[in-house]
Design a protein around this motif. Structure first.
Motif, PDB file in Angstrom:
ATOM      1  N   UNK A   1       0.828  -1.205   0.000  1.00 46.48           N
ATOM      2  CA  UNK A   1       0.000   0.000   0.000  1.00 46.48           C
ATOM      3  C   UNK A   1       0.868   1.263   0.000  1.00 46.48           C
ATOM      4  N   UNK A   2       1.908   1.277   0.858  1.00 41.70           N
ATOM      5  CA  UNK A   2       2.807   2.434   0.900  1.00 41.70           C
ATOM      6  C   UNK A   2       3.679   2.513  -0.355  1.00 41.70           C
ATOM      7  N   UNK A   3       4.088   1.359  -0.874  1.00 41.33           N
ATOM      8  CA  UNK A   3       4.985   1.341  -2.029  1.00 41.33           C
ATOM      9  C   UNK A   3       4.326   1.925  -3.276  1.00 41.33           C
ATOM     10  N   UNK A   4       2.991   1.769  -3.398  1.00 43.08           N
ATOM     11  CA  UNK A   4       2.273   2.261  -4.583  1.00 43.08           C
ATOM     12  C   UNK A   4       1.523   3.555  -4.294  1.00 43.08           C
ATOM     13  N   UNK A   5       2.135   4.427  -3.454  1.00 47.36           N
ATOM     14  CA  UNK A   5       1.487   5.700  -3.140  1.00 47.36           C
ATOM     15  C   UNK A   5       1.295   6.559  -4.388  1.00 47.36           C
ATOM     16  N   UNK A   6       2.161   6.353  -5.416  1.00 46.16           N
ATOM     17  CA  UNK A   6       2.090   7.163  -6.634  1.00 46.16           C
ATOM     18  C   UNK A   6       0.937   6.745  -7.536  1.00 46.16           C
ATOM     19  N   UNK A   7       0.320   5.591  -7.261  1.00 45.03           N
ATOM     20  CA  UNK A   7      -0.796   5.101  -8.076  1.00 45.03           C
ATOM     21  C   UNK A   7      -2.065   5.065  -7.231  1.00 45.03           C
ATOM     22  N   UNK A   8      -2.945   6.051  -7.372  1.00 46.18           N
ATOM     23  CA  UNK A   8      -4.159   6.094  -6.537  1.00 46.18           C
ATOM     24  C   UNK A   8      -5.017   4.839  -6.637  1.00 46.18           C
ATOM     25  N   UNK A   9      -5.131   4.264  -7.825  1.00 40.38           N
ATOM     26  CA  UNK A   9      -6.001   3.100  -7.994  1.00 40.38           C
ATOM     27  C   UNK A   9      -5.444   1.883  -7.262  1.00 40.38           C
ATOM     28  N   UNK A  10      -4.132   1.613  -7.414  1.00 44.82           N
ATOM     29  CA  UNK A  10      -3.523   0.451  -6.751  1.00 44.82           C
ATOM     30  C   UNK A  10      -3.498   0.640  -5.239  1.00 44.82           C
ATOM     31  N   UNK A  11      -3.113   1.840  -4.788  1.00 38.85           N
ATOM     32  CA  UNK A  11      -3.060   2.085  -3.341  1.00 38.85           C
ATOM     33  C   UNK A  11      -4.441   1.999  -2.716  1.00 38.85           C
ATOM     34  N   UNK A  12      -5.475   2.455  -3.412  1.00 38.03           N
ATOM     35  CA  UNK A  12      -6.851   2.364  -2.898  1.00 38.03           C
ATOM     36  C   UNK A  12      -7.303   0.913  -2.807  1.00 38.03           C
ATOM     37  N   UNK A  13      -6.903   0.099  -3.799  1.00 41.04           N
ATOM     38  CA  UNK A  13      -7.260  -1.323  -3.790  1.00 41.04           C
ATOM     39  C   UNK A  13      -6.640  -2.022  -2.576  1.00 41.04           C
ATOM     40  N   UNK A  14      -5.344  -1.780  -2.357  1.00 43.30           N
ATOM     41  CA  UNK A  14      -4.683  -2.420  -1.221  1.00 43.30           C
ATOM     42  C   UNK A  14      -5.136  -1.818   0.111  1.00 43.30           C
ATOM     43  N   UNK A  15      -5.551  -0.553   0.112  1.00 40.03           N
ATOM     44  CA  UNK A  15      -6.121   0.039   1.324  1.00 40.03           C
ATOM     45  C   UNK A  15      -7.425  -0.666   1.689  1.00 40.03           C
ATOM     46  N   UNK A  16      -8.227  -1.006   0.686  1.00 40.67           N
ATOM     47  CA  UNK A  16      -9.478  -1.734   0.922  1.00 40.67           C
ATOM     48  C   UNK A  16      -9.186  -3.118   1.518  1.00 40.67           C
ATOM     49  N   UNK A  17      -8.213  -3.833   0.921  1.00 43.80           N
ATOM     50  CA  UNK A  17      -7.841  -5.156   1.443  1.00 43.80           C
ATOM     51  C   UNK A  17      -7.308  -5.033   2.872  1.00 43.80           C
ATOM     52  N   UNK A  18      -6.451  -4.045   3.082  1.00 46.62           N
ATOM     53  CA  UNK A  18      -5.872  -3.812   4.401  1.00 46.62           C
ATOM     54  C   UNK A  18      -6.950  -3.551   5.440  1.00 46.62           C
ATOM     55  N   UNK A  19      -7.939  -2.756   5.086  1.00 49.81           N
ATOM     56  CA  UNK A  19      -9.016  -2.424   6.016  1.00 49.81           C
ATOM     57  C   UNK A  19      -9.846  -3.656   6.366  1.00 49.81           C
ATOM     58  N   UNK A  20     -10.137  -4.499   5.371  1.00 52.69           N
ATOM     59  CA  UNK A  20     -10.960  -5.684   5.603  1.00 52.69           C
ATOM     60  C   UNK A  20     -10.245  -6.705   6.482  1.00 52.69           C
ATOM     61  N   UNK A  21      -8.961  -6.955   6.194  1.00 53.77           N
ATOM     62  CA  UNK A  21      -8.213  -7.942   6.988  1.00 53.77           C
ATOM     63  C   UNK A  21      -8.030  -7.446   8.418  1.00 53.77           C
ATOM     64  N   UNK A  22      -7.750  -6.157   8.566  1.00 54.64           N
ATOM     65  CA  UNK A  22      -7.610  -5.579   9.905  1.00 54.64           C
ATOM     66  C   UNK A  22      -8.929  -5.668  10.666  1.00 54.64           C
ATOM     67  N   UNK A  23     -10.045  -5.415   9.975  1.00 57.37           N
ATOM     68  CA  UNK A  23     -11.357  -5.555  10.599  1.00 57.37           C
ATOM     69  C   UNK A  23     -11.622  -6.987  11.042  1.00 57.37           C
ATOM     70  N   UNK A  24     -11.190  -7.966  10.229  1.00 61.91           N
ATOM     71  CA  UNK A  24     -11.348  -9.371  10.602  1.00 61.91           C
ATOM     72  C   UNK A  24     -10.541  -9.690  11.856  1.00 61.91           C
ATOM     73  N   UNK A  25      -9.292  -9.215  11.908  1.00 61.91           N
ATOM     74  CA  UNK A  25      -8.460  -9.420  13.096  1.00 61.91           C
ATOM     75  C   UNK A  25      -9.100  -8.792  14.326  1.00 61.91           C
ATOM     76  N   UNK A  26      -9.620  -7.589  14.179  1.00 59.98           N
ATOM     77  CA  UNK A  26     -10.259  -6.893  15.294  1.00 59.98           C
ATOM     78  C   UNK A  26     -11.495  -7.656  15.777  1.00 59.98           C
TER      79      UNK A  26
END
Length: 629
Positions: free
Chosen positions: A361-386
């Motif tokens: 997510x941090x590595x693709x900060x220059x690409x809004x579409x890719x970073x948004x996609x991985x931000x969505x995945x990151x949010x879902x997995x973190x929510x599952x852990x929580x």
């Protein structure tokens, strides 16, 4: 000997307050917004003297009054200000969290408050190689996460960057109860995952056996350690990985335990106060347990199935780490997570996936579409852990709470664990006999504590802002007499005294409203009697007679003989005079509650000295304890 001697020497470091003066400093950490102020940690503090500027030892905790400019402050900013410095006070109640010692372990010795107009931001910035610059990078990454409007933003900040300020108390509680507290803070496991992933990527471009595959990820590992605040666990892991890589370049054999201890030596050498940090002690206890226990335990349980071995590996890793950390956990936090094995089966893999997803997510900060996609995945997995951690943490009997051991008990448990490890490695029966002797000694010490506690009778006037609180202890009976027994007040009292109650193995507290003299507690040695207007209360506990003088106590001369009390507690916000009080009440000693205004407290102290009455000011000296035998 050097280790424990050094710990004792660093405890004896005492500082005095400093008068108001012109000073400057650099913001080291991300400013934290509080109710009416911003909390800032300043480093590289200097003060103006007649012959120039001179450095002050240690960092400084600064509370700045909110205005239009303070919210724009960042790590690395330079401030100049005019104020006096105070030492950070120790705990005001028995068993209370020692914030002063915690700050000293971080190298923070001073505190001050800055009102509007007493400070100014300078134009300069800290150097590029300053630790505050790494903190500035962390703040920018946090702001980058914030722009994505993620549901689990606070938890992601904690898991990826070690920034826990946005977590709720409930989250921290069920993470602790489930045994996943180590997941919340960036740990050595995070650094190991990053290093392993970078080695794999580097191996795609270099020959697998090339030493450069091991060397290239090191700068990234240290950059990550700097960004996450150089916590002891991260620093330990970074140093250990660096030492391992250097040994490989020098074609030297590596011994895990030697690397562990050498890394600890270098950390203590760089900052002696780190030895007092709980995270340092837990980190090294965990990695020592893994080094000594994991391989032997795993070799006994592994199977021919790859999938089953992965589960067994996580279980063995959890047991090895927990075996060496649970004495410290009980000593500091007074609880043990009963379902830690179940929690780690999903928490460890999910946290690894979250970390890898976060790095992409941090590595693709220059690409809004890719970073948004991985931000969505990151949010879902973190929510599952929580969610999963919340379920485990809220299960019945998820943790054993209110358990306590002292320093000698913790040391004895570690000796027993090491002797048992030695026995399973060498099979020498002497080690087993000594371990069993240690267990008998530990049980005997516990029994003696229980016997001593059964005879204990004491009264404690607690330091609670806005309340009059008296804690009465008789054996395991735990009575709390207060002028406010609302849910909010009881919760506040419990948060202050629960550690002390746990250390004495007391029963759950029974809260008693001070003005309610209709209830009888004769079987517990307590008698309450309040005046008609409740301006004076009388308590008899065992053989001790205690008087409590509240607001607007009438000091008119009584016709009868004055009442003699062992203790007079003054809890009045209005002026009182000892010369008039002793016409009605003759106290053996006086306690001035913290709610009494300072100017009134000073007059009472002066009169107590004049009449030769011992006194104790709770606001200045903390709680008051009276032992009754």
């Amino acid at each position: 000997i050097l280790c424990f001697g050094g710990m004792k020497l660093t405890e004896n470091k005492v500082h005095a307050s400093r008068p108001a003066n012109l000073r400057s400093g650099c913001i080291m950490l991300i400013p934290e917004e509080k109710g009416k102020t911003y909390k800032v940690v300043l480093g590289k503090v200097r003060e103006k003297k007649a012959v120039g500027w001179f450095a002050i030892d240690g960092k400084m905790l600064v509370y700045i009054n909110k205005d239009s400019t303070v919210s724009s402050l960042e790590p690395g900013d330079l401030l100049i200000f005019y104020s006096s410095l105070q030492v950070i006070e120790g705990p005001a109640n028995p068993g209370e969290f020692n914030f002063s010692k915690y700050c000293q372990s971080l190298g923070i010795y001073w505190k001050t408050y800055l009102a509007n107009g007493t400070w100014k931001k300078l134009n300069g910035k800290a150097g590029i190689f300053s630790l505050s610059k790494a903190e500035w990078i962390r703040m920018k990454l946090i702001n980058y996460i914030q722009k994505k409007n993620l549901i689990n933003e606070s938890l992601i900040n904690s898991l990826l960057l070690g920034y826990r300020e946005g977590l709720t108390g409930a989250q921290q509680q069920y993470f602790a109860a489930s045994g996943a507290m180590h997941i919340l803070a960036v740990s050595g496991m995070h650094v190991a995952i990053i290093y392993g992933a970078l080695v794999f990527i580097a191996g795609l471009f270099f020959r697998r056996k090339s030493k450069y595959v091991l060397l290239l990820p090191l700068p990234v590992v240290w950059l990550y350690a700097l960004i996450t605040g150089m916590t002891p666990s991260v620093s330990r892991s970074a140093i250990m990985i660096s030492m391992y890589v250097i040994s490989r370049f020098l074609n030297r054999k590596t011994e895990p335990l030697n690397i562990i201890l050498a890394s600890g030596f270098f950390m203590i050498l760089a900052e002696p106060q780190v030895i007092h940090q709980v995270s340092f002690q837990l980190s090294y206890a965990a990695v020592a347990g893994i080094s000594l226990v994991f391989q032997g335990l795993y070799s006994k349980l592994k199977t021919a199935s790859w999938f089953a071995d992965q589960i067994i590996s996580v279980i063995c890793l959890s047991i090895a780490a927990q075996l060496f950390t649970f004495p410290l956990s009980i000593f500091y936090f007074h609880q043990f997570p009963n379902y830690f094995l179940i929690t780690n089966l999903f928490a460890v893999p999910l946290s690894g996936i979250i970390l890898i997803a976060g790095l992409i997510f941090f590595a693709f900060f220059f690409s809004p579409s890719i970073s948004t996609f991985f931000a969505f995945i990151l949010d879902k997995i973190t929510g599952l852990l929580d969610t999963l951690t919340g379920i485990i943490g809220n299960l019945p009997l998820s943790s054993t709470a209110n358990i306590s051991i002292d320093v000698s008990g913790a040391i004895l448990i570690y000796i027993i664990i090491l002797l048992l490890c030695l026995y399973f490695r060498t099979r020498k029966i002497l080690s087993l006999h000594l371990a069993l002797a240690g267990i008998v000694l530990l049980c005997g010490e516990t029994c003696c504590d229980i016997i001593r506690q059964s005879a204990k009778k004491e009264m404690i006037v607690l330091s609670v802002q806005g309340n009059m609180v008296i804690n009465l202890v008789s054996g395991r009976d735990n009575l709390v007499v207060s002028d406010d027994t609302s849910l909010a007040a009881m919760s506040r009292i419990r948060s202050i005294a629960v550690n002390y109650w746990s250390s004495l193995r007391l029963d759950e507290p029974e809260y008693i409203l001070m003005q309610d003299d209709r209830i009888s507690f004769e079987e517990k040695g307590l008698f309450l009697s309040g005046s008609n207007d409740h301006n004076f209360n009388f308590i008899q506990f065992c053989d001790a007679k205690i008087g409590i003088l509240n607001d607007r106590y009438k000091t008119g001369r009584q016709t009868g003989a004055p009442m003699k009390v062992d203790l007079l507690i003054i809890n009045s916000k209005y002026p009182v005079q000892i010369s008039e009080i002793i016409n009605n009440i003759i106290p053996a000693s006086v306690v001035i509650n913290r709610n009494v205004p300072k100017w009134i407290a000073k007059k009472i102290e002066a009169e107590c000295i004049q009449y030769g009455i011992p006194y104790h000011n709770i606001y200045r000296s903390g709680y008051f304890k009276l032992s009754l035998f």
